[in-house]
Scaffold this motif. Structure first.
Motif, PDB file in Angstrom:
ATOM      1  N   THR A   1      -0.901   7.338  -7.645  1.00  0.00           N
ATOM      2  CA  THR A   1      -1.362   8.346  -6.682  1.00  0.00           C
ATOM      3  C   THR A   1      -0.788   9.697  -7.105  1.00  0.00           C
ATOM      4  O   THR A   1       0.387   9.994  -6.847  1.00  0.00           O
ATOM      5  CB  THR A   1      -0.919   7.998  -5.255  1.00  0.00           C
ATOM      6  OG1 THR A   1      -1.381   6.690  -4.922  1.00  0.00           O
ATOM      7  CG2 THR A   1      -1.479   8.998  -4.262  1.00  0.00           C
TER       8      THR A   1
ATOM      9  N   ARG B   1     -11.174   2.340  -9.765  1.00  0.00           N
ATOM     10  CA  ARG B   1      -9.766   2.350  -9.341  1.00  0.00           C
ATOM     11  C   ARG B   1      -9.272   0.947  -9.012  1.00  0.00           C
ATOM     12  O   ARG B   1      -8.171   0.568  -9.412  1.00  0.00           O
ATOM     13  CB  ARG B   1      -9.612   3.270  -8.126  1.00  0.00           C
ATOM     14  CG  ARG B   1      -8.170   3.456  -7.683  1.00  0.00           C
ATOM     15  CD  ARG B   1      -8.085   4.488  -6.574  1.00  0.00           C
ATOM     16  NE  ARG B   1      -6.712   4.691  -6.146  1.00  0.00           N
ATOM     17  CZ  ARG B   1      -5.848   5.476  -6.742  1.00  0.00           C
ATOM     18  NH1 ARG B   1      -6.212   6.131  -7.844  1.00  0.00           N
ATOM     19  NH2 ARG B   1      -4.618   5.624  -6.284  1.00  0.00           N
ATOM     20  N   LEU B   2     -10.090   0.168  -8.306  1.00  0.00           N
ATOM     21  CA  LEU B   2      -9.665  -1.184  -7.946  1.00  0.00           C
ATOM     22  C   LEU B   2      -9.520  -2.060  -9.187  1.00  0.00           C
ATOM     23  O   LEU B   2      -8.560  -2.832  -9.316  1.00  0.00           O
ATOM     24  CB  LEU B   2     -10.663  -1.794  -6.969  1.00  0.00           C
ATOM     25  CG  LEU B   2     -10.339  -3.213  -6.479  1.00  0.00           C
ATOM     26  CD1 LEU B   2      -8.991  -3.231  -5.769  1.00  0.00           C
ATOM     27  CD2 LEU B   2     -11.442  -3.730  -5.561  1.00  0.00           C
ATOM     28  N   SER B   3     -10.461  -1.937 -10.109  1.00  0.00           N
ATOM     29  CA  SER B   3     -10.374  -2.721 -11.351  1.00  0.00           C
ATOM     30  C   SER B   3      -9.155  -2.323 -12.165  1.00  0.00           C
ATOM     31  O   SER B   3      -8.501  -3.174 -12.781  1.00  0.00           O
ATOM     32  CB  SER B   3     -11.650  -2.527 -12.178  1.00  0.00           C
ATOM     33  OG  SER B   3     -12.790  -2.978 -11.470  1.00  0.00           O
ATOM     34  N   THR B   4      -8.842  -1.034 -12.171  1.00  0.00           N
ATOM     35  CA  THR B   4      -7.657  -0.580 -12.903  1.00  0.00           C
ATOM     36  C   THR B   4      -6.386  -1.163 -12.295  1.00  0.00           C
ATOM     37  O   THR B   4      -5.465  -1.571 -13.016  1.00  0.00           O
ATOM     38  CB  THR B   4      -7.590   0.954 -12.891  1.00  0.00           C
ATOM     39  OG1 THR B   4      -8.792   1.480 -13.468  1.00  0.00           O
ATOM     40  CG2 THR B   4      -6.400   1.445 -13.694  1.00  0.00           C
ATOM     41  N   LEU B   5      -6.337  -1.223 -10.956  1.00  0.00           N
ATOM     42  CA  LEU B   5      -5.161  -1.785 -10.300  1.00  0.00           C
ATOM     43  C   LEU B   5      -5.026  -3.281 -10.579  1.00  0.00           C
ATOM     44  O   LEU B   5      -3.929  -3.764 -10.879  1.00  0.00           O
ATOM     45  CB  LEU B   5      -5.240  -1.550  -8.790  1.00  0.00           C
ATOM     46  CG  LEU B   5      -5.050  -0.106  -8.304  1.00  0.00           C
ATOM     47  CD1 LEU B   5      -5.302  -0.022  -6.809  1.00  0.00           C
ATOM     48  CD2 LEU B   5      -3.645   0.389  -8.633  1.00  0.00           C
ATOM     49  N   LEU B   6      -6.144  -4.012 -10.500  1.00  0.00           N
ATOM     50  CA  LEU B   6      -6.090  -5.462 -10.641  1.00  0.00           C
ATOM     51  C   LEU B   6      -5.923  -5.910 -12.086  1.00  0.00           C
ATOM     52  O   LEU B   6      -5.241  -6.908 -12.361  1.00  0.00           O
ATOM     53  CB  LEU B   6      -7.356  -6.095 -10.048  1.00  0.00           C
ATOM     54  CG  LEU B   6      -7.539  -5.927  -8.528  1.00  0.00           C
ATOM     55  CD1 LEU B   6      -8.839  -6.554  -8.078  1.00  0.00           C
ATOM     56  CD2 LEU B   6      -6.365  -6.532  -7.769  1.00  0.00           C
TER      57      LEU B   6
ATOM     58  N   TRP C   1      -1.562  -4.748 -12.182  1.00  0.00           N
ATOM     59  CA  TRP C   1      -1.059  -5.997 -11.606  1.00  0.00           C
ATOM     60  C   TRP C   1      -0.482  -6.954 -12.649  1.00  0.00           C
ATOM     61  O   TRP C   1       0.605  -7.516 -12.424  1.00  0.00           O
ATOM     62  CB  TRP C   1      -2.144  -6.681 -10.797  1.00  0.00           C
ATOM     63  CG  TRP C   1      -1.766  -8.039 -10.310  1.00  0.00           C
ATOM     64  CD1 TRP C   1      -2.325  -9.222 -10.648  1.00  0.00           C
ATOM     65  CD2 TRP C   1      -0.710  -8.367  -9.392  1.00  0.00           C
ATOM     66  NE1 TRP C   1      -1.709 -10.258 -10.009  1.00  0.00           N
ATOM     67  CE2 TRP C   1      -0.713  -9.762  -9.235  1.00  0.00           C
ATOM     68  CE3 TRP C   1       0.224  -7.605  -8.702  1.00  0.00           C
ATOM     69  CZ2 TRP C   1       0.200 -10.415  -8.409  1.00  0.00           C
ATOM     70  CZ3 TRP C   1       1.140  -8.262  -7.888  1.00  0.00           C
ATOM     71  CH2 TRP C   1       1.113  -9.645  -7.744  1.00  0.00           C
TER      72      TRP C   1
ATOM     73  N   PRO D   1       0.806  -1.231   0.000  1.00  0.00           N
ATOM     74  CA  PRO D   1       0.000   0.000   0.000  1.00  0.00           C
ATOM     75  C   PRO D   1       0.837   1.278   0.000  1.00  0.00           C
ATOM     76  O   PRO D   1       0.456   2.267  -0.634  1.00  0.00           O
ATOM     77  CB  PRO D   1      -0.834  -0.114   1.282  1.00  0.00           C
ATOM     78  CG  PRO D   1      -0.131  -1.105   2.136  1.00  0.00           C
ATOM     79  CD  PRO D   1       0.525  -2.053   1.196  1.00  0.00           C
TER      80      PRO D   1
ATOM     81  N   LEU E   1       1.949   1.891  -3.495  1.00  0.00           N
ATOM     82  CA  LEU E   1       0.889   2.517  -4.301  1.00  0.00           C
ATOM     83  C   LEU E   1       0.850   4.030  -4.073  1.00  0.00           C
ATOM     84  O   LEU E   1       0.581   4.798  -5.005  1.00  0.00           O
ATOM     85  CB  LEU E   1      -0.461   1.898  -3.954  1.00  0.00           C
ATOM     86  CG  LEU E   1      -0.642   0.414  -4.318  1.00  0.00           C
ATOM     87  CD1 LEU E   1      -1.973  -0.100  -3.800  1.00  0.00           C
ATOM     88  CD2 LEU E   1      -0.554   0.212  -5.820  1.00  0.00           C
TER      89      LEU E   1
END
Length: 269
Positions: free
Chosen positions: A108, A185-190, A194, A98, A101
């Motif tokens: 960020t 945002r979570l979908s973009t990260l995963l 990733w 974290p 990130l």
């Protein structure tokens, strides 16, 4: 009367300009002066150097044969060392991801958060694991807990910085496509970041675990648990045959860890 034109003087090629040659000479003189000053400050005693081969031969003679009865305590301490290294690495990854990130500017886009994350990484890396262990031994007392926390906090800066750099080097094309499709945002990260940083992440984690095994082997010298406690005890009692058993165990586990990390890298990456 014709006048002959003077031929131009041949140009001479030089690799460095005069200023660069002067700078290289100044650096060389500074390095030599620093080396000489270092030799004078550490006060090398020639008599100790003369008989060093005899002292080493005598030391190795005391180590052999190794104390077979000390194998059991050494193996138990070695298992504790592996637990310290593994748990410390897992805690470090849980903290570093974290913060990594927050440090990545493309993830960020907030300068104060970026600077805060980088400050955490610098603080973690600037303090040696032995110093962290001394601090935690003073707080929690001697034992594997202090060693685990020392390994964890020392590893946060290493893993987090490299993870943040891997995020910043990610290809923005797939990220922009996901954001244009309305991904959160979570979908973009995963789905965007990733898959690109996964090889680097596993390489960083395995490499740091390998380093932590080496570092945790000496934390016991300051009371932070592991095989270092067995080594410190044998050294204080001058039981050199037991010291040989501990050193052989440390060497063996380091070699096995290197083989294991190489095999895991070949299967995961």
């Amino acid at each position: 009367m014709s006048t002959a034109l003077a031929a131009p003087a041949p140009r001479r090629w030089q690799r460095f300009s005069p200023w660069k040659r002067l700078a290289r000479l100044a650096f060389t003189l500074f390095a030599v002066a620093a080396f000489v000053a270092s030799l004078r400050s550490i006060e090398i005693i020639p008599e100790f150097l003369y008989d060093a081969p005899d002292q080493m031969a005598d030391l190795f003679g005391r180590m052999w044969p190794m104390d077979a009865g000390y194998v059991g305590p050494t193996l138990r301490a070695l298992v504790e060392t592996l637990h310290i290294a593994t748990l410390g690495t897992l805690i470090a990854i849980a903290i570093a991801v974290p913060i990594g990130l927050l440090a990545a500017r493309n993830v960020t886009a907030n300068l104060p958060l970026n600077l805060f994350a980088k400050f955490v990484f610098v603080t973690s890396r600037s303090v040696n694991s032995l110093v962290w262990a001394l601090l935690f031994v003073a707080v929690f007392g001697p034992g594997p807990l202090a060693g685990t926390l020392a390994i964890a906090l020392r590893s946060v800066g290493f893993t987090g910085k490299l993870f943040a750099e891997a995020l910043e080097e990610a290809n923005p094309g797939s990220i922009e496509a996901l954001q244009a499709a309305g991904a959160g945002r979570l979908s973009t990260l995963l789905l965007g970041y990733w898959p690109q940083v996964k090889p680097a992440f596993w390489s960083i984690a395995l490499f740091r675990w390998d380093i932590n095994i080496r570092e945790s082997a000496v934390l016991g010298l300051v009371g932070a648990g592991g095989i270092g406690v067995a080594l410190d005890t044998a050294l204080n009692l001058l039981y050199w045959d037991q010291v040989a058993v501990v050193l052989a165990a440390i060497f063996g586990v380091v070699v096995l860890a290197e083989i294991l990390v190489t095999a895991l890298r070949s299967r995961i990456l």
